[in-house]
Design a protein around this motif. Structure first.
Motif, PDB file in Angstrom:
ATOM      1  N   PRO A 144     -72.273 -32.657 -25.163  1.00 21.91           N
ATOM      2  CA  PRO A 144     -71.934 -34.093 -25.143  1.00 21.91           C
ATOM      3  C   PRO A 144     -72.919 -34.911 -24.311  1.00 21.91           C
ATOM      4  CG  PRO A 144     -69.963 -32.767 -24.856  1.00 21.91           C
ATOM      5  CD  PRO A 144     -71.141 -31.823 -24.798  1.00 21.91           C
ATOM      6  N   GLU A 147     -75.411 -37.825 -25.736  1.00 18.30           N
ATOM      7  CA  GLU A 147     -75.408 -39.160 -25.132  1.00 18.30           C
ATOM      8  C   GLU A 147     -76.830 -39.601 -24.774  1.00 18.30           C
ATOM      9  OE1 GLU A 147     -73.658 -41.124 -21.064  1.00 18.30           O
ATOM     10  OE2 GLU A 147     -72.517 -39.462 -21.938  1.00 18.30           O
ATOM     11  N   LYS A 188     -74.607 -32.822 -33.049  1.00 24.55           N
ATOM     12  CA  LYS A 188     -73.281 -33.347 -33.407  1.00 24.55           C
ATOM     13  C   LYS A 188     -72.542 -32.364 -34.311  1.00 24.55           C
ATOM     14  CE  LYS A 188     -74.012 -38.291 -32.862  1.00 24.55           C
ATOM     15  NZ  LYS A 188     -74.202 -39.579 -33.565  1.00 24.55           N
TER      16      LYS A 188
END
Length: 173
Positions: A58, A62, A27
């Motif tokens: 990303p 996830e 992140k």
């Protein structure tokens, strides 16, 4: 705070160290690059992590968020003497029912061609084959990716039948 267990413990070779690429670090790589250097206490060059990994982050985030107790299967390659992030290596998730994992890696351009990917791939493969459940390591690369082909050959992977312009590789325990 992070509760996720790291499967890629801090692995070391003579020149390199592999830090688990945790959810928090992924992140920060996307959103707070300046903080990343502080968190890792190393230099983060502009070339790191590279376009392909940035694009995939990303998705990896996830996947990790769906399985908060899951394991970390990839890491950031640090050059020990220079205290700088030079690439990444790991598996695209844990082993499947057949005990298969797919390895992927990258080294930033300034550090390519010096054996770093091969050095860390050998260490990660050695670690993987001592990990219960892993029987086969696979890889794929484009037919024109000569650097990657050399790494896969040096670590002893066997070339399988290609699929289009994608070369397929495997190494059995």
């Amino acid at each position: 705070t992070e509760t996720r267990t790291s499967i890629v413990h801090i692995l070391e070779t003579p020149r390199l160290k592999l830090l688990p690429f945790t959810l928090e670090l992924k992140k920060a790589t996307l959103a707070e690059r300046a903080r990343l250097a502080e968190m890792l206490e190393v230099e983060i060059p502009d070339a790191w992590p590279g376009a392909d990994l940035l694009e995939a982050l990303p998705f990896f985030i996830e996947v990790m968020e769906k399985d908060p107790a899951g394991l970390v299967w990839d890491g950031i390659i640090l050059h020990k003497a220079e205290q700088i992030a030079i690439g990444g290596i790991g598996f695209h998730g844990g082993p499947d029912e057949a005990g298969m994992v797919e390895i992927g890696y990258n080294i930033i351009p300034a550090y390519e061609g010096q054996g770093y990917a091969t050095e860390m791939a050998r260490r990660v493969i050695e670690w993987a084959f001592h990990t219960p459940g892993i029987q086969v390591i696979t890889a794929q690369c484009l037919a024109d990716n000569l650097g990657s082909i050399r790494v896969l050959e040096k670590v002893g992977m066997r070339r399988l039948a290609p699929e289009g312009n994608m070369l397929k590789w495997e190494l059995r325990k």
